[in-house]
Design a protein around this motif. Structure first.
Motif, PDB file in Angstrom:
ATOM      1  N   ARG A 147       8.423  17.371  26.539  1.00 35.40           N
ATOM      2  CA  ARG A 147       7.758  18.512  26.683  1.00 35.40           C
ATOM      3  C   ARG A 147       6.552  18.177  27.310  1.00 35.40           C
ATOM      4  N   ILE A 150       7.408  17.966  31.118  1.00 36.24           N
ATOM      5  CA  ILE A 150       7.225  19.407  31.880  1.00 36.24           C
ATOM      6  C   ILE A 150       6.291  19.997  31.918  1.00 36.24           C
ATOM      7  N   PRO A 154       4.876  20.415  36.636  1.00 36.70           N
ATOM      8  CA  PRO A 154       5.747  21.746  36.401  1.00 36.70           C
ATOM      9  C   PRO A 154       6.980  21.613  37.573  1.00 36.70           C
ATOM     10  N   VAL A 155       8.020  21.835  37.117  1.00 35.80           N
ATOM     11  CA  VAL A 155       9.521  21.680  37.624  1.00 35.80           C
ATOM     12  C   VAL A 155      10.157  23.117  37.995  1.00 35.80           C
ATOM     13  N   HIS A 156      10.445  23.365  38.948  1.00 36.44           N
ATOM     14  CA  HIS A 156      11.170  24.778  39.259  1.00 36.44           C
ATOM     15  C   HIS A 156      12.255  24.899  38.094  1.00 36.44           C
ATOM     16  N   LEU A 157      12.390  25.843  37.632  1.00 36.14           N
ATOM     17  CA  LEU A 157      13.308  26.355  36.785  1.00 36.14           C
ATOM     18  C   LEU A 157      14.791  25.884  37.172  1.00 36.14           C
ATOM     19  N   LEU A 158      15.059  26.074  38.257  1.00 37.20           N
ATOM     20  CA  LEU A 158      16.262  25.922  38.824  1.00 37.20           C
ATOM     21  C   LEU A 158      16.410  24.219  38.918  1.00 37.20           C
ATOM     22  N   GLU A 159      15.298  23.616  39.594  1.00 37.22           N
ATOM     23  CA  GLU A 159      15.314  22.148  39.733  1.00 37.22           C
ATOM     24  C   GLU A 159      15.686  21.455  38.243  1.00 37.22           C
ATOM     25  N   LEU A 160      14.958  21.998  37.247  1.00 40.22           N
ATOM     26  CA  LEU A 160      15.031  21.475  35.931  1.00 40.22           C
ATOM     27  C   LEU A 160      16.356  21.700  35.296  1.00 40.22           C
ATOM     28  N   ASP A 161      16.902  22.866  35.802  1.00 40.03           N
ATOM     29  CA  ASP A 161      18.532  23.178  35.422  1.00 40.03           C
ATOM     30  C   ASP A 161      19.376  21.870  35.944  1.00 40.03           C
ATOM     31  N   ALA A 162      19.218  21.735  37.317  1.00 40.01           N
ATOM     32  CA  ALA A 162      20.041  20.923  38.065  1.00 40.01           C
ATOM     33  C   ALA A 162      19.767  19.548  37.446  1.00 40.01           C
ATOM     34  N   MET A 163      18.476  19.147  37.095  1.00 41.42           N
ATOM     35  CA  MET A 163      18.253  17.597  36.707  1.00 41.42           C
ATOM     36  C   MET A 163      19.039  17.477  35.145  1.00 41.42           C
ATOM     37  N   ARG A 165      21.291  19.087  33.949  1.00 39.08           N
ATOM     38  CA  ARG A 165      22.739  19.052  33.972  1.00 39.08           C
ATOM     39  C   ARG A 165      23.225  17.593  34.320  1.00 39.08           C
ATOM     40  N   PRO A 246      18.694  23.963  26.898  1.00 36.45           N
ATOM     41  CA  PRO A 246      19.217  22.659  27.533  1.00 36.45           C
ATOM     42  C   PRO A 246      18.760  21.233  27.439  1.00 36.45           C
ATOM     43  N   VAL A 247      17.309  21.604  27.747  1.00 40.29           N
ATOM     44  CA  VAL A 247      16.568  20.250  27.640  1.00 40.29           C
ATOM     45  C   VAL A 247      16.726  19.730  26.212  1.00 40.29           C
TER      46      VAL A 247
ATOM     47  N   THR B   8      20.497  24.376  44.653  1.00 38.56           N
ATOM     48  CA  THR B   8      19.272  24.682  44.049  1.00 38.56           C
ATOM     49  C   THR B   8      18.095  25.058  44.879  1.00 38.56           C
ATOM     50  N   PHE B 140       8.780  30.704  36.959  1.00 38.48           N
ATOM     51  CA  PHE B 140       9.621  29.661  37.301  1.00 38.48           C
ATOM     52  C   PHE B 140       9.234  28.242  37.369  1.00 38.48           C
ATOM     53  N   ARG B 141       7.823  27.704  37.238  1.00 39.12           N
ATOM     54  CA  ARG B 141       7.336  26.499  37.289  1.00 39.12           C
ATOM     55  C   ARG B 141       6.793  26.120  36.139  1.00 39.12           C
ATOM     56  N   ILE B 213      10.677  24.682  26.059  1.00 40.49           N
ATOM     57  CA  ILE B 213      11.666  23.858  25.574  1.00 40.49           C
ATOM     58  C   ILE B 213      11.338  23.720  24.142  1.00 40.49           C
TER      59      ILE B 213
END
Lengths: 496, 213
Positions: A147, A150, A154-163, A165, A246-247, B8, B140-141, B213
């Protein structure tokens, strides 16, 4: 016949795959971060690798708890555990194969009148508390760290998703490896003492010993369980108790994997030993307990809202019921096998206070008049002997265990041909020479053979049990067990 | 692994592009209304056309983003929220486009003394759109969208105040009722842009809570 006996272990392996192994990737699949097929394939592969490469660590502890020493017994112990697991699954509770197998071994001990090693039992039962607690602590710490990271970066939602995963697959694979290493003993552990030690050469490329082969087969059974039946359990684990993001799913998998690893890594144990740190017992633990501990850890840090306490209560109740059910099933099953089918479920382990035993006992400073009165008497099993010792002597618990160890009767003959069959890598040259010098000698107690070997070379000697000698003693005991199994003369009853 | 990260990145840039389009529509909307009020009809038509093209482009992007999110099962937990936000943002673009089309077709007769109020109203709508776009980018961030949501809401209320004032002024004029109703309908249309932006921002704040989260 061996294959028939193994079938119950394969059944147990399958149910372990369908339940325990499902926990590893459960949160990943339930949060839809990893596809079931991907999860099942990764899980299957790494469970097999873990079982074959690092599976031996926890077997010793189960072996100490009760050495199920006949195939019929092993069969029933595994079957009872598998049935208990199946029963619990039908009741919709996350299953712990570890607890089932411990219960079943205790059932065997009671049925055969064998001694239960209290130290090992306490060691195992205490991990049932420590394991979920440790997982909860790891999960809470990881969650808070995640927490913080993050929020700060700040990481982009999509990058966080890929990481996340990627992290889920890596941590899940690690968890599956650790589960294979830690839990294979549950499936195949009881068969280890019953199998002879022979190495198998595969196309001249590499050799596997019989234990590794046994673990490979068990690992495959677990993998099939994962592939064929774990989907539903994965969904239950990931969603039933507490809603995970997911996290947090990743945090759960990481915490679980690390806990399983801690309880099964021999290399970690030796590293801790060499650095003078306290070691973690190598005990088969339950992935269900780890997962549920981890989920609760996160829930507590998040304020404790949203936990379904009724589900939690049922789960914990299941943990208590599983060993009891397995013990009862094993006892009843053994009774049937022995009395209805006439199968041999245990190698007889008679006790006899012979002259030699009394001498040896008095050398330990334990001579007592009361013991003299039992001289020459034989006892059918550990229970009968213990009852006699309690009634006739004034020995305390530790001394009694020592007397029992010395009085355990057996029969060994050092047959030269059998020395040749030993795996060259198993024994040192000095150890082999010591065996050769005893050719055709016979012994009627394990300690006689052990001490005679130690006289020949220090390489067979057990040193005082302290931290420095831990690894040496462990290795010597492991080899001694193979020596006992190899040179033991089967009793008439055994051939039945 | 690299495949996942490459995809991505592509998706990220598409979402950015979509938000750029939205922001540009807000700016063009303001400039187009100014052009109309100041009688530069050719420029107005050119800007209106640009808004139409941007709307088409944004639509295509949104469809592609949606397809990828579902086909690759990305961000499973936030997928519904993200798509909801993007679809609602499309309504903002639509409101701007429809208003400009109506102006182009109906040629409302706005007296000079109302120009300043009309421009102010449009400006507040644009500001709400710009804050909304920044809020979505922040979502998004960091999920820290509160400041942006607050500003969107602020500009929407300012727009409402101006709209009310305008309507009162219009209906106080000594003109034919049909003319007053016609002008009033344009006030309502222009005000819709800020309203739509506020709707999206409310959804955004809920999604941000779920995102943590």
């Amino acid at each position: 016949m061996i294959l028939f006996f193994l079938s119950s272990a394969l059944f147990l392996g399958w149910s372990l795959g369908a339940n325990d192994a499902a926990n590893v990737f459960g949160t990943a699949v339930a949060t839809r971060m990893v596809r079931f097929r991907t999860a099942a394939i990764f899980c299957g592969i790494f469970v097999v690798l873990g079982a074959v490469i690092s599976g031996a660590g926890t077997t010793d502890t189960l072996g100490q708890l009760g050495a199920v020493n006949a195939l019929g017994g092993s069969f029933m112990v595994a079957l009872a555990a598998a049935l208990a697991v199946l029963w619990m699954t039908k009741a919709g509770l996350p299953v712990s194969v570890s607890q089932a197998i411990v219960g079943a071994i205790l059932g065997w001990n009671v049925f055969t009148g064998s001694q239960t090693d209290l130290d090992s039992l306490i060691k195992i039962v205490s991990t049932w508390v420590v394991c979920p607690l440790l997982a909860a602590i790891f999960a809470a710490v990881f969650y808070l760290a995640a927490r913080r990271i993050i929020t700060r970066w700040p990481v982009h939602l999509l990058e966080l998703d890929a990481m996340t995963r990627t992290g889920l697959i890596v941590a899940g694979a690690f968890g599956a490896y650790a589960l294979g290493a830690n839990n294979i003993a549950n499936v195949m552990g009881v068969f280890v003492p019953a199998f002879a030690v022979r190495s198998i050469d595969i196309a001249g490329l590499f050799t596997v010993d019989s234990v590794q082969l046994l673990f490979l087969v068990g690992g495959l059974a677990i993998a099939i369980g994962v592939l064929s039946y774990s989907r539903r359990v994965m969904m239950t684990v990931g969603k039933g108790l507490f809603r995970l993001t997911p996290v947090t799913a990743l945090v759960v998998v990481m915490a679980e994997a690390i806990v399983l690893f801690l309880f099964s890594s021999q290399s970690l144990e030796s590293w801790l030993l060499t650095h003078g740190l306290p070691t973690i017992p190598l005990v088969p633990v339950s992935s269900s307990q780890a997962v549920i501990g981890a989920v609760i850890g996160i829930a507590v840090v998040k304020g404790g809202r949203g936990v379904r306490y009724s589900v939690l209560g049922k789960v914990v109740g299941g943990w208590a019921a599983t060993p009891a059910i397995a013990a009862v099933l094993a006892f009843l099953g053994l009774f049937f096998l022995q009395n209805v089918f006439g199968l041999n479920v245990a190698r007889p382990m008679p006790f006899r206070l012979s002259e030699a035993v009394l001498e040896r006992v008095s050398a330990e400073g334990l001579a007592s008049l009361s013991l003299e009165e039992l001289k020459g008497k034989s006892f059918e099993n550990a229970r009968a002997f213990r009852v006699a010792l309690v009634n006739e002597t004034d020995l305390d618990g530790a001394d009694m265990s020592l007397v029992m160890e010395f009085a355990l009767s057996d029969s060994f003959v050092i047959v030269p041909e059998l020395i040749d069959e030993f795996e060259p890598s198993l024994l040192t040259v000095g150890q082999t020479d010591a065996l050769r010098s005893l050719e055709w000698r016979s012994f009627s107690h394990e300690w006689q053979l052990r001490e005679r070997l130690a006289e020949e070379t220090a390489e067979w000697a057990l040193l005082p049990d302290d931290r420095e000698n831990h690894q040496h003693n462990k290795a010597v005991r492991y080899r001694l067990r193979h020596v006992y199994d190899t040179f033991r003369v089967p009793s008439a009853e055994q051939g039945r | 692994m690299t495949r996942i990260f490459a995809k991505t990145k592509l998706l990220e840039s598409q979402i950015d592009e979509y938000l750029n389009d939205t922001s540009q529509v807000g700016l063009l909307f303001l400039e187009a209304i100014k052009d109309y009020l100041e009688g530069r009809l050719e420029e107005f038509e050119s800007r209106r056309q640009q808004v139409g093209e941007l709307e088409n482009h944004a639509d295509e992007l949104r469809r592609d983003i949606k397809r990828q999110l579902y086909a690759e099962t990305l961000i499973p937990e936030s997928r519904g929220d993200v798509l909801g936000i993007l679809e609602n943002t499309d309504e903002v673009i639509n409101a701007a486009k429809v208003t400009l089309t109506q102006v182009s077709a109906e040629h409302p007769d706005i007296p000079d003394e109302l120009d300043a109020d009309f421009i102010e109203l449009t400006d507040y709508g644009n500001r709400a759109v710009q804050e909304l776009v920044m809020g979505i980018r922040a979502f998004f961030r960091t999920a820290a969208v509160t400041d942006f949501v607050h500003k969107v809401s602020f500009w929407e209320k300012e727009a409402d105040t101006v709209a009310e004032r305008l309507r009162r002024r219009i209906f106080a004029m000594d003109e034919e009722l049909a003319c007053k109703i016609h002008r009033g309908s344009f006030v309502r249309h222009i005000d819709t842009v800020a309203d739509q932006a506020e709707d999206v921002s409310e959804r955004l704040s809920i999604s941000a809570i779920k995102r943590s989260i």
